[in-house]
Design a protein around this motif. Sequence first.
Motif, PDB file in Angstrom:
ATOM      1  N   PRO A   1       0.814  -1.230   0.000  1.00 37.42           N
ATOM      2  CA  PRO A   1       0.000   0.000   0.000  1.00 37.42           C
ATOM      3  C   PRO A   1       0.842   1.272   0.000  1.00 37.42           C
ATOM      4  CG  PRO A   1      -0.819  -1.564   1.621  1.00 37.42           C
ATOM      5  CD  PRO A   1       0.497  -2.086   1.153  1.00 37.42           C
ATOM      6  N   LYS A   2       1.965   1.244   0.711  1.00 38.70           N
ATOM      7  CA  LYS A   2       2.848   2.414   0.726  1.00 38.70           C
ATOM      8  C   LYS A   2       3.396   2.691  -0.667  1.00 38.70           C
ATOM      9  CE  LYS A   2       4.472   2.404   5.520  1.00 38.70           C
ATOM     10  NZ  LYS A   2       3.333   1.628   6.007  1.00 38.70           N
ATOM     11  N   LEU A   3       3.863   1.639  -1.325  1.00 41.70           N
ATOM     12  CA  LEU A   3       4.447   1.816  -2.652  1.00 41.70           C
ATOM     13  C   LEU A   3       3.398   2.240  -3.677  1.00 41.70           C
ATOM     14  CD1 LEU A   3       6.978  -1.155  -2.754  1.00 41.70           C
ATOM     15  CD2 LEU A   3       7.510   1.281  -2.734  1.00 41.70           C
ATOM     16  N   GLU A   4       2.222   1.668  -3.594  1.00 40.66           N
ATOM     17  CA  GLU A   4       1.155   2.041  -4.529  1.00 40.66           C
ATOM     18  C   GLU A   4       0.767   3.505  -4.347  1.00 40.66           C
ATOM     19  OE1 GLU A   4      -1.613  -0.962  -3.454  1.00 40.66           O
ATOM     20  OE2 GLU A   4      -0.777  -2.466  -4.820  1.00 40.66           O
ATOM     21  N   ASN A   5       0.662   3.938  -3.098  1.00 42.50           N
ATOM     22  CA  ASN A   5       0.333   5.341  -2.833  1.00 42.50           C
ATOM     23  C   ASN A   5       1.489   6.268  -3.181  1.00 42.50           C
ATOM     24  OD1 ASN A   5      -2.441   5.697  -1.587  1.00 42.50           O
ATOM     25  ND2 ASN A   5      -1.670   3.995  -0.369  1.00 42.50           N
ATOM     26  N   ALA A   6       2.706   5.799  -2.957  1.00 43.46           N
ATOM     27  CA  ALA A   6       3.882   6.597  -3.312  1.00 43.46           C
ATOM     28  C   ALA A   6       3.950   6.806  -4.824  1.00 43.46           C
ATOM     29  CB  ALA A   6       5.148   5.909  -2.813  1.00 43.46           C
ATOM     30  N   LEU A   7       3.707   5.752  -5.579  1.00 43.95           N
ATOM     31  CA  LEU A   7       3.709   5.861  -7.039  1.00 43.95           C
ATOM     32  C   LEU A   7       2.583   6.770  -7.521  1.00 43.95           C
ATOM     33  CD1 LEU A   7       4.527   2.161  -7.936  1.00 43.95           C
ATOM     34  CD2 LEU A   7       5.850   4.146  -8.697  1.00 43.95           C
ATOM     35  N   GLY A   8       1.434   6.665  -6.876  1.00 40.72           N
ATOM     36  CA  GLY A   8       0.319   7.544  -7.228  1.00 40.72           C
ATOM     37  C   GLY A   8       0.683   9.002  -7.041  1.00 40.72           C
ATOM     38  N   ALA A   9       1.438   9.293  -5.987  1.00 41.00           N
ATOM     39  CA  ALA A   9       1.861  10.671  -5.721  1.00 41.00           C
ATOM     40  C   ALA A   9       2.835  11.161  -6.791  1.00 41.00           C
ATOM     41  CB  ALA A   9       2.501  10.759  -4.336  1.00 41.00           C
ATOM     42  N   VAL A  10       3.818  10.330  -7.117  1.00 38.06           N
ATOM     43  CA  VAL A  10       4.820  10.712  -8.124  1.00 38.06           C
ATOM     44  C   VAL A  10       4.161  10.964  -9.480  1.00 38.06           C
ATOM     45  CG1 VAL A  10       6.806   9.864  -9.441  1.00 38.06           C
ATOM     46  CG2 VAL A  10       6.741   9.559  -6.977  1.00 38.06           C
ATOM     47  N   LYS A  11       3.192  10.125  -9.816  1.00 37.58           N
ATOM     48  CA  LYS A  11       2.513  10.266 -11.113  1.00 37.58           C
ATOM     49  C   LYS A  11       1.598  11.486 -11.158  1.00 37.58           C
ATOM     50  CE  LYS A  11       1.006   5.938 -11.321  1.00 37.58           C
ATOM     51  NZ  LYS A  11       0.332   4.728 -11.880  1.00 37.58           N
ATOM     52  N   ASN A  12       1.329  12.065  -9.992  1.00 38.86           N
ATOM     53  CA  ASN A  12       0.448  13.233  -9.929  1.00 38.86           C
ATOM     54  C   ASN A  12       1.186  14.455  -9.382  1.00 38.86           C
ATOM     55  OD1 ASN A  12      -2.506  12.483 -10.712  1.00 38.86           O
ATOM     56  ND2 ASN A  12      -1.740  10.737  -9.544  1.00 38.86           N
ATOM     57  N   ASN A  13       2.416  14.613  -9.870  1.00 41.86           N
ATOM     58  CA  ASN A  13       3.180  15.863  -9.721  1.00 41.86           C
ATOM     59  C   ASN A  13       3.759  16.145  -8.347  1.00 41.86           C
ATOM     60  OD1 ASN A  13       2.620  16.580 -12.480  1.00 41.86           O
ATOM     61  ND2 ASN A  13       0.545  17.141 -11.816  1.00 41.86           N
ATOM     62  N   VAL A  14       3.808  15.147  -7.469  1.00 45.27           N
ATOM     63  CA  VAL A  14       4.541  15.340  -6.214  1.00 45.27           C
ATOM     64  C   VAL A  14       6.027  15.235  -6.541  1.00 45.27           C
ATOM     65  CG1 VAL A  14       4.973  14.442  -3.894  1.00 45.27           C
ATOM     66  CG2 VAL A  14       2.645  14.468  -4.821  1.00 45.27           C
TER      67      VAL A  14
END
Length: 264
Positions: free
Chosen positions: A225-238
């Motif tokens: 879950p951490k990695l999935e959320n981390a990737l979601g953040a990177v893909k959305n301009n974090v």
Amino acid sequence: MKEKLYIIKIGGALIDDEELLEQFLEQFAEIQEKKILVHGGGKLATTLADKLGIEQKLVNGRRITDKDTLDIVAMVYAGGINKNIVAKLQQKKCKAIGFSGADANLIKAKKREHAEIDFGFVGDITEKSVNRKLISKLLKLELVPVFSAITHDKKGHLFNTNADTIASVIAQALSVKYDVELLYCFDKEGVLEDVNNPESVIKNISEEEFSILKEDGKLHKGILPKLENALGAVKNNVNKVFLIKETELKNHIENHHAGTEICL
């Protein structure tokens, strides 16, 4: 040039260890840039449920949040844990202010829908769920928001929401205005290629590498879950996302050497 903002998420293992939590909050309080803390729960909610005779329900390994369980997690997460952290930060001259998503409508969730399972009072959120303007105003006032993993639907219902997801969507929402660095702090040096070897830290993980590691079974299910959320953040301009050991926060802020960086 955007102003720097750290969004830092901590989990239950740290919260359950009073000495480690104290050390972490010392380091967190010393961060000079704008910052937000997001915390999960610990064992206290389960312990309290057991004492009250409230059975924890699981379906296919997934926790169901019924009304009794919701009452407990709201009380523990948004109450005891959140206010304890805020009080400790105030002691360290950090102007912390504690929130659930219901407070000032900061995070609005939608009840999780599933074709086969009713998860109960579990809320799902996206970047659009976050009241970006109000959080920005709080930061401008030099306040330090501390978020528990409780959200609401603006229809009078509270929800239990994954804290990793809360950290990710807040980071995504605020990346429009700030240079956001999202840090997931946990009890490992970073993402490990071999869970039994603390030195096997993977320095960088892209979406493609994540898929390969997941397919090869090299990732412990707790880290997914951490990695999935981390990737979601990177893909959305974090701008930057790291998974680091909770004791390495100060070292990371000062040197950027710690942990695993998530990248595109």
